[in-house]
Motif scaffolding. Structure first.
Motif, PDB file in Angstrom:
ATOM      1  N   ASN A  96       0.829  -1.388  -0.155  1.00 22.67           N
ATOM      2  CA  ASN A  96       0.055   0.090  -0.149  1.00 22.67           C
ATOM      3  C   ASN A  96       1.045   1.151   0.021  1.00 22.67           C
ATOM      4  N   VAL A 173      -6.469  -3.916   7.152  1.00 23.46           N
ATOM      5  CA  VAL A 173      -7.197  -3.399   6.263  1.00 23.46           C
ATOM      6  C   VAL A 173      -7.756  -2.027   6.866  1.00 23.46           C
ATOM      7  N   LEU A 174      -8.015  -2.081   8.287  1.00 18.54           N
ATOM      8  CA  LEU A 174      -8.508  -0.875   8.900  1.00 18.54           C
ATOM      9  C   LEU A 174      -7.618   0.093   9.068  1.00 18.54           C
ATOM     10  N   VAL A 177      -7.497   1.793   5.517  1.00 17.62           N
ATOM     11  CA  VAL A 177      -8.723   2.600   5.374  1.00 17.62           C
ATOM     12  C   VAL A 177      -8.493   3.928   6.102  1.00 17.62           C
ATOM     13  N   THR A 178      -8.129   3.792   7.465  1.00 15.20           N
ATOM     14  CA  THR A 178      -7.930   4.728   8.230  1.00 15.20           C
ATOM     15  C   THR A 178      -7.068   5.883   7.633  1.00 15.20           C
ATOM     16  N   TRP A 180      -6.468   6.360   4.595  1.00 20.56           N
ATOM     17  CA  TRP A 180      -6.919   7.390   3.634  1.00 20.56           C
ATOM     18  C   TRP A 180      -7.984   8.369   4.179  1.00 20.56           C
ATOM     19  N   LEU A 181      -8.608   7.873   5.299  1.00 18.59           N
ATOM     20  CA  LEU A 181      -9.584   8.887   5.886  1.00 18.59           C
ATOM     21  C   LEU A 181      -9.221   9.987   6.341  1.00 18.59           C
TER      22      LEU A 181
END
Length: 343
Positions: A96, A173-174, A177-178, A180-181
Motif C-alpha cells: 500500500n 485493512v482498517l 482505510v484509516t 486514507w480517511l
C-alpha cells in the motif's frame, strides 16, 4: 418657521445620507465587478531554472527517475500481492505504501517534466488546487501508513507471540482505510480556506508545482489566519507523527537488546530501512511547513526531493535490503519468463 427649517434640514440630511449610501453601494458593486473581471484563472510556475540547457538535462534525468519510480513501486505491488510467502501484515502495508508513493510521484511530476520543454509554464486555477489537494491527501496517507508500519514492527518485535492475533487481516485493512480517511481529512480541512481566497492580481508561483504556502501568498487579502491553519494542520501534524515514530523505533531498539545476535541483526536491518524512509519523508515536510525562514532555492530542492527522489528511494531501500523481497521478485520473474516461453 423654525419647525419648517428643521424639516428642510432633516430632509436634506436624509437625502445626503441616501445619496452617499447609494454611492457607497455602487462603488462596492463596481469594485466587485472589477474583482470578478480580474479573477486569476491560471498560475505561472517559474520552475527550477531559467537556463534552457539545464532544463533539457533535467528533462532527461527526471524522465528516467519517474519511469524507474513507477516501475519499481509497481513491481513491489505485483510481487507482494502475487507471492504467497509475502502474505504478511508488513508486506501488505508495504504494498500500500508503494501504491501511495507511485501516486505521489505522479500527481505533479509528469506536468513538471513537460514544463521543462516549455518557455511559459502555465497551470489552470483548477489544476493548481487539484495538485494541492492531492499533495496533502497523499502526504497525509503516507504519514499514517508509516505510523502503521511502525506499529506493525513494534508488535512483531516486542510481542511476537501475539503478532498474528493483533495484526490480523481486519486490523491491516482498517489501518489502510484509516490512513486514507485521515489523509482526506488532512487535505479537506485546509483546501476550503485557500480555494475561497480572492486572487485578483499576482499569479506567479516560484516553484515546480502548486503548494499552499506559496499560492496563499498571492491572495489579495491578508492571509495570516490561513497561514496559521496551514502550519497547524501540516507542520504540527508532520512534526507530531515524526516524534511518535522516533519514540516507537527507539522503544523497539531498546527491546531488541535482549534478543539473540541473529535476531538483533535481522531486526536492525529491517528497522534501518524503516527509519531511513521516515527521515527522508518527514525531513522535507517539517522543513517546509515549520521552518520560519523562507528560502526559495532550498524550498525548490526540497520539493524535488519530496516528489521525485523520495518515491524512488522507498523501493530501492525496501528491496535491496530485504532478502525475502529479492527472492520473491526473482521467482516472479522466472515464472513470467517460463509462461512466455510456454506460449
Amino acid at each position: 418657521m423654525a419647525l419648517y427649517f428643521s424639516l428642510i434640514l432633516h430632509g436634506m440630511s436624509d437625502l445626503f445620507f441616501l445619496s452617499t449610501g447609494h454611492l457607497r453601494v455602487s462603488c462596492m458593486m463596481e469594485s466587485m465587478k472589477l474583482l470578478n473581471q480580474s479573477q486569476v484563472s491560471e498560475f505561472i510556475l517559474l520552475g527550477l531554472t531559467s537556463s534552457q540547457d539545464i532544463e533539457f538535462l533535467l528533462f532527461a534525468l527526471f524522465s528516467v527517475i519517474y519511469v524507474v519510480t513507477v516501475l519499481g513501486n509497481l513491481l513491489i505491488i505485483v510481487t507482494v500481492f502475487n507471492t504467497s510467502n509475502l502474505n504478511t501484515p508488513m508486506y501488505f502495508l508495504l504494498g500500500n505504501l508503494s501504491f501511495v508513493d507511485m501516486t505521489l510521484a505522479s500527481f505533479a511530476t509528469p506536468k513538471m517534466i513537460l514544463n521543462l520543454l516549455k518557455k511559459q509554464k502555465i497551470i489552470s486555477f483548477a489544476g493548481c488546487f487539484t495538485q494541492i489537494f492531492l499533495l496533502h491527501l497523499l502526504g497525509g496517507v503516507e504519514m499514517v501508513l508509516l505510523v502503521s508500519m511502525a506499529f506493525d514492527r513494534y508488535v512483531a518485535i516486542c510481542k511476537p507471540l501475539h503478532y498474528m492475533t493483533i495484526m490480523n487481516k481486519k486490523v491491516c485493512v482498517l489501518l489502510v482505510v484509516t490512513s486514507w480517511l485521515l489523509g482526506l481529512l488532512h487535505s479537506g480541512l485546509q483546501i476550503p480556506f485557500a480555494v475561497n481566497l480572492p486572487f485578483c492580481g499576482p499569479n506567479v508561483v516560484d516553484s515546480i508545482f502548486c503548494d499552499l504556502p506559496l499560492v496563499t501568498e498571492l491572495a489579495c487579502i491578508d492571509t495570516y489566519f490561513v497561514q496559521i491553519v496551514i502550519v497547524a494542520n501540516s507542520g504540527i501534524i508532520s512534526l507530531s507523527c515524526f516524534i511518535i515514530l522516533l519514540i516507537s523505533y527507539s522503544l523497539i531498539l531498546i527491546t531488541i537488546k535482549n534478543h539473540s545476535p541473529t535476531g538483533q541483526s535481522k531486526a536492525r536491518s529491517t528497522l534501518t530501512a524503516h527509519i531511513t524512509v521516515v527521515i527522508l519523508f518527514f525531513g522535507p515536510c517539517i522543513f517546509i511547513y515549520i521552518w520560519p525562514f523562507s528560502n526559495h532555492s532550498v524550498d525548490k530542492f526540497l520539493a524535488v526531493f519530496y516528489t521525485i527522489i523520495t518515491p524512488i528511494l522507498n523501493p530501492v531501500i525496501y528491496t535491496l535490503r530485504n532478502k525475502e523481497m529479492k527472492i520473491s521478485m526473482k521467482k516472479l520473474w522466472r515464472a513470467f519468463v517460463n509462461s512466455r516461453e510456454d506460449t
